[in-house]
Design a protein around this motif. Structure first.
Motif, PDB file in Angstrom:
ATOM      1  N   PRO A  29       0.806  -1.221   0.000  1.00 28.28           N
ATOM      2  CA  PRO A  29       0.000   0.000   0.000  1.00 28.28           C
ATOM      3  C   PRO A  29       0.843   1.278   0.000  1.00 28.28           C
ATOM      4  O   PRO A  29       1.978   1.286   0.468  1.00 28.28           O
ATOM      5  CB  PRO A  29      -0.815  -0.085   1.288  1.00 28.28           C
ATOM      6  CG  PRO A  29      -0.413  -1.313   1.989  1.00 28.28           C
ATOM      7  CD  PRO A  29       0.648  -2.003   1.207  1.00 28.28           C
ATOM      8  N   THR A  30       0.246   2.325  -0.508  1.00 25.45           N
ATOM      9  CA  THR A  30       0.829   3.659  -0.439  1.00 25.45           C
ATOM     10  C   THR A  30       0.951   4.050   1.028  1.00 25.45           C
ATOM     11  O   THR A  30       0.131   3.654   1.855  1.00 25.45           O
ATOM     12  CB  THR A  30      -0.093   4.655  -1.174  1.00 25.45           C
ATOM     13  OG1 THR A  30      -0.170   4.256  -2.548  1.00 25.45           O
ATOM     14  CG2 THR A  30       0.413   6.076  -1.092  1.00 25.45           C
ATOM     15  N   PRO A  32       0.464   5.999   4.378  1.00 23.26           N
ATOM     16  CA  PRO A  32      -0.763   6.669   4.823  1.00 23.26           C
ATOM     17  C   PRO A  32      -0.768   8.183   4.591  1.00 23.26           C
ATOM     18  O   PRO A  32      -1.791   8.735   4.186  1.00 23.26           O
ATOM     19  CB  PRO A  32      -0.835   6.335   6.313  1.00 23.26           C
ATOM     20  CG  PRO A  32      -0.076   5.063   6.449  1.00 23.26           C
ATOM     21  CD  PRO A  32       1.024   5.142   5.421  1.00 23.26           C
ATOM     22  N   GLN A  34       0.798   9.876   2.281  1.00 22.19           N
ATOM     23  CA  GLN A  34       0.625  10.111   0.853  1.00 22.19           C
ATOM     24  C   GLN A  34      -0.827   9.873   0.442  1.00 22.19           C
ATOM     25  O   GLN A  34      -1.381  10.609  -0.378  1.00 22.19           O
ATOM     26  CB  GLN A  34       1.581   9.237   0.047  1.00 22.19           C
ATOM     27  CG  GLN A  34       3.027   9.632   0.236  1.00 22.19           C
ATOM     28  CD  GLN A  34       3.989   8.753  -0.519  1.00 22.19           C
ATOM     29  OE1 GLN A  34       3.619   7.767  -1.148  1.00 22.19           O
ATOM     30  NE2 GLN A  34       5.269   9.103  -0.468  1.00 22.19           N
ATOM     31  N   THR A  35      -1.456   8.866   1.026  1.00 22.25           N
ATOM     32  CA  THR A  35      -2.877   8.602   0.755  1.00 22.25           C
ATOM     33  C   THR A  35      -3.717   9.792   1.191  1.00 22.25           C
ATOM     34  O   THR A  35      -4.607  10.243   0.467  1.00 22.25           O
ATOM     35  CB  THR A  35      -3.329   7.318   1.470  1.00 22.25           C
ATOM     36  OG1 THR A  35      -2.550   6.231   0.966  1.00 22.25           O
ATOM     37  CG2 THR A  35      -4.803   7.040   1.237  1.00 22.25           C
ATOM     38  N   GLY A  38      -3.700  12.470  -1.270  1.00 17.03           N
ATOM     39  CA  GLY A  38      -4.201  12.133  -2.606  1.00 17.03           C
ATOM     40  C   GLY A  38      -3.076  11.879  -3.584  1.00 17.03           C
ATOM     41  O   GLY A  38      -3.274  11.920  -4.796  1.00 17.03           O
ATOM     42  N   HIS A  40      -0.521   9.632  -5.600  1.00 15.84           N
ATOM     43  CA  HIS A  40      -0.411   8.275  -6.123  1.00 15.84           C
ATOM     44  C   HIS A  40       0.901   8.167  -6.888  1.00 15.84           C
ATOM     45  O   HIS A  40       1.129   8.898  -7.860  1.00 15.84           O
ATOM     46  CB  HIS A  40      -1.584   7.958  -7.055  1.00 15.84           C
ATOM     47  CG  HIS A  40      -1.471   6.620  -7.691  1.00 15.84           C
ATOM     48  ND1 HIS A  40      -1.054   6.458  -8.994  1.00 15.84           N
ATOM     49  CD2 HIS A  40      -1.688   5.386  -7.204  1.00 15.84           C
ATOM     50  CE1 HIS A  40      -1.030   5.171  -9.282  1.00 15.84           C
ATOM     51  NE2 HIS A  40      -1.397   4.492  -8.214  1.00 15.84           N
TER      52      HIS A  40
END
Length: 163
Positions: A29-30, A32, A34-35, A38, A40
């Motif tokens: 997963p990216t 947190p 960075q999530t 937004g 990617h």
């Protein structure tokens, strides 16, 4: 520290390039933060060049409806950290020790962004990286440079032996 995906590479256990490419490929997963932004990660090349996209939300706008400089700084921070880390061997990281950003144009929160970062110098003790944020149409919004200190990192504890 973020939780590691059980089937993917762990930070510090594989090279920085392998770790960052696993994020770009969706194997793990990216991060947190960075999530939350937004952000990617689209690609990480062997030379450390990073390309990412960001779809901002209205919460990242200032009172004038333009993207906040703190938001843009955070995107540049994430991209340059990814570029610097991608050039590190197993067991090494490269946290920021200096950042300098310029805001050249404004954009509103509906603007899809492309963030590109690349190492400009990779040494034994420091990595320098350059970054740009553009709209998808190509308009330059912000740019900057960062310096990262190369340091050894402890491998994450084995899941079976962690307290």
């Amino acid at each position: 520290m973020s939780e590691q995906h059980p089937l993917g590479p762990a930070f510090g256990v594989v090279s920085g390039l392998e770790y960052q490419q696993a994020i770009a490929d969706g194997v793990i997963p990216t991060q947190p933060f960075q999530t939350l932004l937004g952000f990617h990660l689209r690609s990480v090349d062997d030379d450390g060049t990073v390309v990412g996209d960001a779809i901002p939300r209205a919460e990242f706008a200032n009172s004038a409806g333009r993207l906040h400089g703190g938001y843009l700084s955070a995107l540049m921070d994430c991209a340059t950290a990814t570029a610097a880390h991608s050039r590190q061997p197993v067991g090494a990281g490269a946290p920021h020790i200096h950042a300098s950003y310029r805001f050249l144009s404004s954009a509103d929160h509906r603007s899809a962004l492309v963030i590109t970062a690349r190492p400009s110098h990779v040494g034994r003790s420091v990595v320098h990286a350059a970054v740009e944020i553009r709209t998808r149409a190509g308009r330059l919004i912000a740019s900057g440079e960062t310096i990262h200190k190369v340091r050894r990192i402890a491998a994450p504890p084995d899941a079976d032996t962690a307290p």
